[in-house]
Scaffold this motif. Structure first.
Motif, PDB file in Angstrom:
ATOM      1  N   TRP A 277      63.942  26.447  65.533  1.00  0.00           N
ATOM      2  CA  TRP A 277      64.356  25.215  65.060  1.00  0.00           C
ATOM      3  C   TRP A 277      64.524  24.046  65.950  1.00  0.00           C
ATOM      4  CZ3 TRP A 277      68.234  21.702  65.521  1.00  0.00           C
ATOM      5  CH2 TRP A 277      68.366  20.778  64.312  1.00  0.00           C
ATOM      6  N   PRO A 282      61.806  21.617  62.537  1.00  0.00           N
ATOM      7  CA  PRO A 282      63.041  22.076  61.859  1.00  0.00           C
ATOM      8  C   PRO A 282      62.710  23.392  61.121  1.00  0.00           C
ATOM      9  CG  PRO A 282      62.319  20.274  60.562  1.00  0.00           C
ATOM     10  CD  PRO A 282      61.457  20.551  61.861  1.00  0.00           C
ATOM     11  N   LEU A 284      63.197  26.691  59.137  1.00  0.00           N
ATOM     12  CA  LEU A 284      64.216  27.475  58.695  1.00  0.00           C
ATOM     13  C   LEU A 284      63.959  28.726  57.999  1.00  0.00           C
ATOM     14  CD1 LEU A 284      66.350  24.681  56.868  1.00  0.00           C
ATOM     15  CD2 LEU A 284      66.906  25.569  59.157  1.00  0.00           C
ATOM     16  N   GLY A 301      68.389  28.783  61.032  1.00  0.00           N
ATOM     17  CA  GLY A 301      67.424  28.159  61.913  1.00  0.00           C
ATOM     18  C   GLY A 301      67.725  28.826  63.368  1.00  0.00           C
ATOM     19  N   ASP A 378      69.549  19.921  58.269  1.00  0.00           N
ATOM     20  CA  ASP A 378      68.793  21.286  58.625  1.00  0.00           C
ATOM     21  C   ASP A 378      67.309  21.194  58.509  1.00  0.00           C
ATOM     22  OD1 ASP A 378      71.187  22.334  59.362  1.00  0.00           O
ATOM     23  OD2 ASP A 378      71.618  23.408  57.441  1.00  0.00           O
TER      24      ASP A 378
END
Length: 617
Positions: A277, A282, A284, A301, A378
């Protein structure tokens, strides 16, 4: 006759409608009466749940009423939950409609529990209530929670009637900055002026119920690091040391790794070669957690946050590399909802705007958002600097030992309830010395570190720095002084053993027409308190370019490792946002800002930082 009318007044129902706020947004009148239908807790998702958001009834209360009978039935005024009582969206708009300051409130609604939940435990969940909430179900008190920014829950099984109507009543006490109270309130004040804003009172985040087994997952602490190590503690409701199975899922739908162990103890295992991440990527991973008959979905992550020397400079590290972070001071205020965005689309509009300009960081300024905000960070890729909401300082009060203990406990609760969000990478304890008497951060920073050793700590952003935490953090408007050998008297000199950081700068303003301003005369009168006012948006962009280039030079020459520009949006009497308060005007020249921000990343890369490919959507 008049006395009779006064007695009957609470019984006369006022139907809900949006009150006209001093300024609206594109979403004000489309939010509707079934707000925030999204699942409120993205890190602990269950298939079965029931939202209690919507139209409740409300009335003003009094301090001694909590010791008397719990009111029942309609309380007289319809109110939208979640919302701040001071907001137009609430339908009450306290302080702006002649009903004065709201210190005590009663809320009431009803809900049904379907027969298929029979035999299970029923939990009620509140995202946040400002400031103290006492919750009753069918006249039985089920929980009391203090702290205006943090989620809480309770098992209400013994009070609930399955297959029947149930009455939910909440008593709320919110002193804000009224004397003699000193509590964590952030930027709220009963007397708004320039950098202090309209307060938020009441149930301002989502409310929902869910059925669970008697032995169920209460909450999860979860971390994934750059080496693929998963460290998870599954807290059970009964502290039962029950068997737990954790599965991490790959993109192709296959199980990437499985961990097993007992609840209430760390379970540690590894995922081979995880995709890491970062703000520009990013990634996840979905995870399922099973304890007995209870299964929840969560995610993580894989990333490691730390610090270390890079070419002789102390730097923040993400996955072992120096990452220069740049982004805004993010107040999280809305003209129609105050603390509560009108809907999810509005909330992520701000984030998408920041991402489109090339920013990779957000400093969430002395406010805590709903869980869906951090999930969006996130997913979109932001390094979040999370502030602890400050104690009220407007009346010159200083915390006594009891009040300091309240601040400390809410700081620790903030960390404990948010440490599983991958995007949160830095905790801030104090902002500009607000409520900081002496040097309590010297013991608070190590305590935060013991609760969460996976993140950096900015113990004092601005000034009153005594060597705690990981940063030397300077505030200077309008020009930066980031990791430099020169500094203003109010700020601390750079220390090479710490990360050099510009916690606030910029703040240049550009006034707009009244249809984009918070139409409250006191706020308008305060516009001239802006650090710098630029006559046109073109001049505003010209000044921004010069200031950002100065930051670039300091990154090239000195020890600057990141910076926070003030700010995402205008707020009431402040006109220094990328966006106006109504989110209808974007001030930045997009091409210019993208180029200037990329130049910062490139300057950091030339000093040993990671190369930023792209942070734009």
């Amino acid at each position: 006759m008049l006395l009779a009318l006064l007695i009957l007044a609470p019984l006369l129902s006022t139907s809900y409608e949006v009150k006209t706020p001093p300024l609206d947004t594109p979403w004000t009148y489309t939010a509707g009466t079934d707000p925030w239908p999204e699942y409120p807790r993205p890190q602990q998702v269950r298939d079965r749940w029931q939202s209690l958001n919507g139209i409740w009834s409300w009335r003003n209360g009094a301090a001694d009423e909590l010791n008397g009978p719990v009111p029942t039935g309609n309380l007289g005024t319809d109110v939208l939950v979640p919302s701040c009582l001071e907001s137009g969206l609430s339908g009450v708009m306290a302080n702006n409609t002649g009903n004065g300051t709201i210190l005590h409130s009663w809320y009431q609604t009803t809900f049904n529990v379907t027969e298929d939940w029979q035999g299970e435990n029923i939990l009620i969940n509140f995202g946040a209530v400002d400031y103290q909430a006492t919750v009753f179900v069918n006249g039985q008190q089920v929980v009391q929670h203090t702290g205006g920014y943090l989620r809480f829950w309770a098992d209400i099984t013994s009070a609930v009637k399955v297959g029947q109507s149930n009455e939910l009543v909440v008593f709320v006490f919110d002193p804000t900055d009224s004397e003699p109270y000193v509590v964590p309130i952030g930027k709220q004040t009963l007397n708004p002026s320039h950098i202090f804003y309209t307060p938020c009172t009441g149930i301002w985040q989502q409310v929902f119920i869910e059925p669970v087994p008697a032995d169920h997952i209460e909450w999860i602490d979860l971390d994934g690091d750059m080496n693929g190590q998963v460290n998870i503690t599954v807290h059970s409701a009964n502290n039962s040391s029950s068997s737990v199975t954790v599965k991490v899922w790959a993109d192709d739908g296959q199980v990437a790794a499985t961990g097993t162990g007992s609840s209430d103890s760390p379970i540690v295992f590894e995922v081979a070669n995880p995709k890491l991440w970062s703000p520009e990527s990013p990634t996840l991973y979905n995870i399922t957690v099973t304890l007995g008959n209870d299964t929840v979905a969560t995610y993580t992550g894989f990333r490691t946050v730390g610090k270390g020397m890079v070419n002789g400079m102390m730097r923040p590290l993400l996955n072992g590399e120096f990452l220069f972070t740049f982004g805004p001071l993010d107040q999280g205020f809305w003209p129609d909802g105050i603390y509560t965005p009108p809907n999810y689309e509005a909330m992520v509009f701000d984030l998408k705007t920041l991402k489109s300009l090339g920013m990779n960081m957000i400093r969430k300024h002395i406010k805590v958002e709903m869980d869906l905000f951090y999930h969006a960070c996130d997913t979109m890729g932001f390094w979040v600097i999370q502030d602890q909401p400050a104690l009220n300082i407007q009346n010159g009060a200083e915390p006594n030992s009891t009040q300091q203990d309240v601040f400390n406990s809410q700081l620790f609760e903030l960390v404990e309830k948010h440490r599983s969000f991958p995007s949160i990478c830095t905790w801030v304890i104090y902002n500009e010395g607000w409520g900081q008497v002496g040097a309590p951060e010297l013991y608070l920073a190590p305590m935060v570190r013991s609760l969460d050793p996976t993140r950096l700590i900015d113990a004092t952003t601005g000034w009153n720095w005594h060597g705690a935490g990981d940063y030397v953090d300077n505030h200077h408007y309008s020009e930066p002084q980031c990791g430099t050998p020169f500094y203003s008297i109010a700020s601390s000199p750079y220390d090479p053993n710490y990360i050099g950081f510009q916690g606030e700068f910029g703040g240049i303003g550009n006034n707009v027409s009244i249809d984009h301003l918070w139409n409250v005369q006191q706020a308008i009168n305060g516009i001239n308190q802006t650090y710098e006012l630029d006559a046109t948006v073109e001049i505003w962009n010209y000044r921004a370019h010069l200031i950002l280039d100065e930051l670039r030079q300091q990154t090239e020459m000195f020890a600057c490792s990141g910076a926070v520009w003030t700010q995402t949006t205008d707020v009431e009497g402040e006109v220094n946002g990328f966006l106006t308060y109504d989110r209808r005007i974007l001030r930045p020249n997009i091409t210019q800002w993208q180029s200037d921000i990329y130049a910062l990343y490139q300057a950091a890369a030339d000093r040993g930082g990671r190369i930023i490919i792209s942070t734009c959507l």
